[in-house]
Scaffold this motif. Structure first.
Motif, PDB file in Angstrom:
ATOM      1  N   ALA A 107       0.833  -1.200   0.000  1.00 18.18           N
ATOM      2  CA  ALA A 107       0.000   0.000   0.000  1.00 18.18           C
ATOM      3  C   ALA A 107       0.871   1.256   0.000  1.00 18.18           C
ATOM      4  O   ALA A 107       0.548   2.245  -0.666  1.00 18.18           O
ATOM      5  N   ALA A 108       1.983   1.217   0.754  1.00 12.74           N
ATOM      6  CA  ALA A 108       2.903   2.360   0.755  1.00 12.74           C
ATOM      7  C   ALA A 108       3.489   2.573  -0.631  1.00 12.74           C
ATOM      8  O   ALA A 108       3.608   3.706  -1.111  1.00 12.74           O
ATOM      9  N   HIS A 109       3.832   1.454  -1.275  1.00 10.63           N
ATOM     10  CA  HIS A 109       4.343   1.591  -2.629  1.00 10.63           C
ATOM     11  C   HIS A 109       3.242   2.037  -3.582  1.00 10.63           C
ATOM     12  O   HIS A 109       3.483   2.811  -4.514  1.00 10.63           O
ATOM     13  N   MET A 110       2.025   1.580  -3.365  1.00 10.80           N
ATOM     14  CA  MET A 110       0.905   2.018  -4.181  1.00 10.80           C
ATOM     15  C   MET A 110       0.664   3.516  -4.015  1.00 10.80           C
ATOM     16  O   MET A 110       0.262   4.208  -4.962  1.00 10.80           O
ATOM     17  N   LEU A 111       0.928   4.028  -2.811  1.00 10.52           N
ATOM     18  CA  LEU A 111       0.798   5.469  -2.594  1.00 10.52           C
ATOM     19  C   LEU A 111       1.756   6.236  -3.488  1.00 10.52           C
ATOM     20  O   LEU A 111       1.380   7.242  -4.098  1.00 10.52           O
ATOM     21  N   THR A 112       3.006   5.760  -3.581  1.00 12.94           N
ATOM     22  CA  THR A 112       3.945   6.429  -4.481  1.00 12.94           C
ATOM     23  C   THR A 112       3.510   6.261  -5.932  1.00 12.94           C
ATOM     24  O   THR A 112       3.743   7.139  -6.766  1.00 12.94           O
ATOM     25  N   ASP A 113       2.875   5.133  -6.235  1.00 13.32           N
ATOM     26  CA  ASP A 113       2.352   4.923  -7.579  1.00 13.32           C
ATOM     27  C   ASP A 113       1.302   5.984  -7.906  1.00 13.32           C
ATOM     28  O   ASP A 113       1.329   6.620  -8.956  1.00 13.32           O
ATOM     29  N   VAL A 114       0.363   6.179  -6.979  1.00 12.71           N
ATOM     30  CA  VAL A 114      -0.689   7.177  -7.180  1.00 12.71           C
ATOM     31  C   VAL A 114      -0.093   8.576  -7.267  1.00 12.71           C
ATOM     32  O   VAL A 114      -0.452   9.369  -8.151  1.00 12.71           O
ATOM     33  N   LEU A 115       0.829   8.887  -6.360  1.00  7.92           N
ATOM     34  CA  LEU A 115       1.473  10.195  -6.418  1.00  7.92           C
ATOM     35  C   LEU A 115       2.278  10.361  -7.697  1.00  7.92           C
ATOM     36  O   LEU A 115       2.283  11.422  -8.327  1.00  7.92           O
ATOM     37  N   GLY A 116       2.967   9.287  -8.097  1.00  8.52           N
ATOM     38  CA  GLY A 116       3.791   9.346  -9.294  1.00  8.52           C
ATOM     39  C   GLY A 116       2.966   9.558 -10.542  1.00  8.52           C
ATOM     40  O   GLY A 116       3.285  10.401 -11.385  1.00  8.52           O
ATOM     41  N   VAL A 117       1.885   8.790 -10.684  1.00  9.18           N
ATOM     42  CA  VAL A 117       1.023   8.955 -11.851  1.00  9.18           C
ATOM     43  C   VAL A 117       0.366  10.331 -11.811  1.00  9.18           C
ATOM     44  O   VAL A 117       0.213  10.991 -12.840  1.00  9.18           O
ATOM     45  N   GLY A 118       0.001  10.780 -10.605  1.00  6.64           N
ATOM     46  CA  GLY A 118      -0.580  12.120 -10.480  1.00  6.64           C
ATOM     47  C   GLY A 118       0.391  13.199 -10.909  1.00  6.64           C
ATOM     48  O   GLY A 118       0.019  14.160 -11.600  1.00  6.64           O
ATOM     49  N   MET A 119       1.672  13.062 -10.503  1.00  5.33           N
ATOM     50  CA  MET A 119       2.679  14.027 -10.924  1.00  5.33           C
ATOM     51  C   MET A 119       2.899  13.973 -12.426  1.00  5.33           C
ATOM     52  O   MET A 119       3.062  15.003 -13.089  1.00  5.33           O
ATOM     53  N   ALA A 120       2.920  12.759 -12.964  1.00  8.02           N
ATOM     54  CA  ALA A 120       3.105  12.618 -14.405  1.00  8.02           C
ATOM     55  C   ALA A 120       1.975  13.294 -15.167  1.00  8.02           C
ATOM     56  O   ALA A 120       2.193  14.014 -16.146  1.00  8.02           O
ATOM     57  N   LEU A 121       0.744  13.076 -14.717  1.00  4.38           N
ATOM     58  CA  LEU A 121      -0.418  13.680 -15.366  1.00  4.38           C
ATOM     59  C   LEU A 121      -0.385  15.195 -15.226  1.00  4.38           C
ATOM     60  O   LEU A 121      -0.657  15.936 -16.190  1.00  4.38           O
ATOM     61  N   THR A 122      -0.037  15.682 -14.036  1.00  2.00           N
ATOM     62  CA  THR A 122       0.048  17.129 -13.818  1.00  2.00           C
ATOM     63  C   THR A 122       1.112  17.752 -14.705  1.00  2.00           C
ATOM     64  O   THR A 122       0.914  18.832 -15.286  1.00  2.00           O
ATOM     65  N   ALA A 123       2.248  17.056 -14.831  1.00  2.00           N
ATOM     66  CA  ALA A 123       3.333  17.582 -15.662  1.00  2.00           C
ATOM     67  C   ALA A 123       2.919  17.674 -17.123  1.00  2.00           C
ATOM     68  O   ALA A 123       3.235  18.643 -17.814  1.00  2.00           O
ATOM     69  N   VAL A 124       2.200  16.656 -17.604  1.00  2.00           N
ATOM     70  CA  VAL A 124       1.739  16.667 -18.996  1.00  2.00           C
ATOM     71  C   VAL A 124       0.780  17.826 -19.230  1.00  2.00           C
ATOM     72  O   VAL A 124       0.894  18.572 -20.207  1.00  2.00           O
ATOM     73  N   LEU A 125      -0.183  17.991 -18.315  1.00  2.00           N
ATOM     74  CA  LEU A 125      -1.165  19.072 -18.466  1.00  2.00           C
ATOM     75  C   LEU A 125      -0.499  20.440 -18.362  1.00  2.00           C
ATOM     76  O   LEU A 125      -0.851  21.374 -19.089  1.00  2.00           O
TER      77      LEU A 125
END
Length: 306
Positions: A54-72
């Protein structure tokens, strides 16, 4: 003196990851939903494998969120007079941020798992097993969404690697849950936690290395700058090539600049066109700034300090 560009501006299509906004958004929703499930069940059952995943999944969610934010951000903040390259580097920074998050969590998970091996708690196997199955299904969907984009974009690849690590993590949790359910062996859960951490660490180093390579403006992977210099020097009318620079702005956006010294009677337009064609067809470099100059201007370049 001739001075030209492969394009007068950055490509309108944007960076490679800009084409995968929907896939990133879908992966973000899937990851957030499964994170909630895994964390709740992990805390309820005291499963280190689930909590660590779950801790690693949290970084996954944060990571994908950062990736999406960076693209936008890159898409909406195009080149301006003060930001001539726009905000495309935000995607690379997001990829590096993903690597830092992954490294920190992987190290923590590994440490926590090792400390628990001496006195592993009793963990019910069935809830862990069911959550692991759900996690594998969620990660397979996210994996399929991001697989194609990971080949073109470093930013999407960062999110993709996290999904793969989560998929392996879910497999480890599945195995530990099955072993615990069938045999009652308490060591299965902390061992799975260690395995998850050790799997993530080397992939984190690779991602960070690629991001730093772009941030330090090294030549793109696969581009032999020496060979490119030699090919430019062999173009008809070119006497010398200097100040040659090749770098990556963000994934799928390679950039080059160079000074080409020519004979006084040379048709500079023809040299410029030939050099642009060479860069495009031989090296897939579409955006290039090329200065075609006589010997007098080249002498001034030799006096520059860097």
């Amino acid at each position: 003196m001739g001075h030209g560009h492969g394009h007068g501006h950055l490509p309108a299509a944007g960076s490679a990851s800009g084409r995968y906004v929907r896939q990133l958004a879908a992966a973000l929703v899937i990851g957030a939903a499964f994170l909630t499930l895994e964390l709740v069940v992990g805390l309820a059952t005291s499963s280190l494998a689930l909590i660590s995943d779950a801790a690693h999944m949290l970084t996954d969610v944060l990571g994908v969120g950062m990736a999406l934010t960076a693209v936008l951000l890159a898409r909406r903040s195009g080149p301006t007079l003060n930001r001539t390259f726009g905000m495309y580097r935000a995607e690379v920074l997001a990829a590096l941020g993903n690597a830092v998050l992954l490294f920190g969590v992987a190290g923590y998970v590994t440490f926590e798992a090792v400390t628990r091996i001496g006195d592993p708690p009793a963990v019910p196997g069935l809830p862990v097993l069911l959550v692991a199955v759900a996690g594998m299904c969620a990660n397979v969907v996210a994996f399929l969404l991001l697989r194609h984009g990971a080949r073109e974009s470093l930013n999407v690849r960062g999110a993709y690697l996290e999904v793969i690590a989560d998929l392996i993590g879910s497999l480890g949790v599945l195995i530990s849950g099955a072993v615990t359910l069938l045999t009652g062996w308490r060591y299965a859960d902390p061992i799975a936690g260690v395995a998850i951490g050790l799997f993530v660490l080397p992939r984190t180093v690779i991602l960070a290395r690629r991001a730093l390579r772009i941030l330090f403006q090294h030549a793109p992977h696969g581009v032999d700058v020496g060979a490119l210099n030699a090919e430019l020097a062999r173009l008809p009318g070119v006497e010398d090539v200097h100040d040659l620079h090749v770098w990556t702005l963000t994934s799928g956006m390679e950039v080059a600049s160079a000074h080409l010294t020519v004979h006084a009677e040379t048709d500079t337009s023809a040299v410029l066109a030939a050099a642009q064609k060479l860069l495009l067809t031989g090296y897939s470099i579409e955006h290039a700034t090329l200065q075609v100059e006589p010997r007098e201007s080249a002498r001034r370049c030799a006096q520059l300090s860097w």
